[in-house]
Design a protein around this motif. Sequence first.
Motif, short mmCIF file in Angstrom:
data_model
loop_
_atom_site.label_atom_id
_atom_site.label_comp_id
_atom_site.label_asym_id
_atom_site.label_seq_id
_atom_site.Cartn_x
_atom_site.Cartn_y
_atom_site.Cartn_z
N ASN A 1 11.78 9.03 -27.56
CA ASN A 1 10.78 10.00 -27.09
C ASN A 1 9.72 10.28 -28.14
OD1 ASN A 1 11.77 10.29 -24.49
ND2 ASN A 1 13.22 11.87 -25.10
N LYS A 2 10.07 10.23 -29.42
CA LYS A 2 9.07 10.38 -30.48
C LYS A 2 8.08 9.22 -30.43
CE LYS A 2 11.80 12.96 -33.83
NZ LYS A 2 12.46 12.89 -35.14
N ILE A 3 8.60 8.02 -30.24
CA ILE A 3 7.72 6.84 -30.16
C ILE A 3 6.84 6.91 -28.92
CG2 ILE A 3 7.70 4.33 -29.86
CD1 ILE A 3 10.22 4.27 -31.65
N PHE A 4 7.44 7.27 -27.77
CA PHE A 4 6.66 7.39 -26.54
C PHE A 4 5.58 8.46 -26.67
CE2 PHE A 4 10.52 5.86 -23.95
CZ PHE A 4 10.09 4.54 -24.03
N GLY A 5 5.91 9.53 -27.36
CA GLY A 5 4.95 10.62 -27.54
C GLY A 5 3.77 10.21 -28.40
N LYS A 6 4.00 9.32 -29.35
CA LYS A 6 2.92 8.91 -30.26
C LYS A 6 2.04 7.81 -29.68
CE LYS A 6 4.01 11.46 -33.83
NZ LYS A 6 3.19 12.54 -34.28
N ILE A 7 2.65 6.77 -29.07
CA ILE A 7 1.84 5.64 -28.63
C ILE A 7 1.86 5.42 -27.13
CG2 ILE A 7 2.13 4.46 -30.83
CD1 ILE A 7 4.01 2.52 -29.43
N GLY A 8 2.68 6.14 -26.39
CA GLY A 8 2.72 5.95 -24.94
C GLY A 8 3.42 4.65 -24.58
N THR A 9 3.19 4.18 -23.35
CA THR A 9 3.84 2.95 -22.90
C THR A 9 2.83 1.84 -22.61
OG1 THR A 9 3.79 3.74 -20.61
CG2 THR A 9 5.79 4.19 -21.88
N SER A 10 1.63 1.94 -23.17
CA SER A 10 0.59 0.96 -22.84
C SER A 10 0.73 -0.34 -23.61
CB SER A 10 -0.79 1.57 -23.08
OG SER A 10 -0.90 1.96 -24.43
N ASN A 11 1.09 -0.30 -24.87
CA ASN A 11 1.19 -1.50 -25.70
C ASN A 11 2.66 -1.92 -25.77
OD1 ASN A 11 0.84 -3.56 -27.49
ND2 ASN A 11 -0.36 -2.35 -28.94
N VAL A 12 3.09 -2.73 -24.81
CA VAL A 12 4.51 -3.07 -24.66
C VAL A 12 5.06 -3.87 -25.84
CG1 VAL A 12 6.18 -4.25 -23.19
CG2 VAL A 12 4.39 -2.86 -22.16
N PRO A 13 4.38 -4.90 -26.37
CA PRO A 13 4.97 -5.63 -27.51
C PRO A 13 5.21 -4.75 -28.74
CG PRO A 13 3.22 -6.91 -26.53
CD PRO A 13 3.17 -5.56 -25.88
N VAL A 14 4.27 -3.89 -29.06
CA VAL A 14 4.46 -2.98 -30.19
C VAL A 14 5.59 -2.00 -29.91
CG1 VAL A 14 3.36 -1.13 -31.53
CG2 VAL A 14 2.07 -3.19 -30.96
N LEU A 15 5.63 -1.51 -28.69
CA LEU A 15 6.68 -0.58 -28.29
C LEU A 15 8.06 -1.22 -28.39
CD1 LEU A 15 6.94 2.30 -27.25
CD2 LEU A 15 6.71 1.42 -24.95
N MET A 16 8.18 -2.47 -27.95
CA MET A 16 9.46 -3.18 -28.03
C MET A 16 9.90 -3.35 -29.48
SD MET A 16 10.62 -3.83 -25.03
CE MET A 16 11.79 -5.13 -25.35
N LYS A 17 8.97 -3.68 -30.36
CA LYS A 17 9.31 -3.86 -31.78
C LYS A 17 9.77 -2.54 -32.40
CE LYS A 17 9.47 -6.38 -35.46
NZ LYS A 17 10.52 -7.35 -35.62
N LEU A 18 9.08 -1.45 -32.08
CA LEU A 18 9.46 -0.15 -32.61
C LEU A 18 10.81 0.32 -32.06
CD1 LEU A 18 6.04 1.70 -32.55
CD2 LEU A 18 7.33 0.98 -34.56
N ILE A 19 11.04 0.08 -30.77
CA ILE A 19 12.32 0.45 -30.16
C ILE A 19 13.46 -0.31 -30.83
CG2 ILE A 19 13.68 0.29 -28.02
CD1 ILE A 19 11.67 2.55 -27.93
N ASN A 20 13.25 -1.61 -31.04
CA ASN A 20 14.30 -2.41 -31.68
C ASN A 20 14.51 -2.02 -33.14
OD1 ASN A 20 15.04 -3.94 -29.47
ND2 ASN A 20 13.40 -5.41 -29.82
N SER A 21 13.47 -1.61 -33.81
CA SER A 21 13.60 -1.25 -35.22
C SER A 21 14.26 0.10 -35.43
CB SER A 21 12.23 -1.23 -35.88
OG SER A 21 11.64 -2.49 -35.82
N TYR A 22 13.89 1.09 -34.62
CA TYR A 22 14.35 2.46 -34.87
C TYR A 22 15.40 2.94 -33.89
CZ TYR A 22 10.39 2.63 -38.01
OH TYR A 22 9.52 2.36 -39.02
N CYS A 23 15.18 2.75 -32.62
CA CYS A 23 16.02 3.40 -31.61
C CYS A 23 17.36 2.69 -31.41
CB CYS A 23 15.28 3.46 -30.29
SG CYS A 23 13.70 4.32 -30.43
N ILE A 24 17.34 1.38 -31.36
CA ILE A 24 18.59 0.67 -31.11
C ILE A 24 19.54 0.82 -32.30
CG2 ILE A 24 19.59 -1.63 -30.75
CD1 ILE A 24 17.36 -2.17 -28.82
N SER A 25 19.02 0.89 -33.49
CA SER A 25 19.90 1.13 -34.64
C SER A 25 20.54 2.51 -34.57
CB SER A 25 19.13 0.95 -35.95
OG SER A 25 18.08 1.88 -36.03
N ALA A 26 19.82 3.49 -34.03
CA ALA A 26 20.41 4.82 -33.84
C ALA A 26 21.48 4.80 -32.75
CB ALA A 26 19.32 5.83 -33.49
#
Length: 163
Positions: free
Chosen positions: A77-102
């Motif tokens: 939700n922090k990532i969605f709040g900052k960049i939204g869902t428009s840039n999917v490749p960047v969003l996927m990289k950030l999700i894999n880096s931060y969220c999945i490890s959590a």
Amino acid sequence: SICVDELCFIDLLVNPNKSCWMRIGNMYKSHCADIIINNVVVNKRDEITYLGSTILAASKFMISLSNNKIKFFRSANKIFGKIGTSNVPVLMKLINSYCISALLYNLEVFDLNKSSLNSLKFVLNRMYMKIFKTADVNIVQYSLYYFGELPVDLVLTIRKFKS
């Protein structure tokens, strides 16, 4: 008691105010006598948090995934709040880096049952449904395949072999 005496003999003292116990096994619900150390009753718990993992009292060894899910959704939700869902490749990289490890924190040391793995898959599928703006799990799976992302059960298996 014998255990306390032996621990004192090797200079390991038990602080009953900071200690607790729980039962795991077929008889986990049955009543037990209180454990008393230095005339202080040690508390019985239904769940114990140890090194970031919550262990549950049950008929088999089980852990709670709720803290991992909370941390995952908080990060997403922090990532969605900052960049939204428009840039999917960047969003996927950030999700894999931060969220999945959590979400997978500490889980490689446990043998998760099928329902726990399905619970993790459900959490990830819901988040990916939001990213890809769909309600179809098959579309999510195809999209993850083309992004080169592995299913969560395989990611956990790889993490087990690495540690």
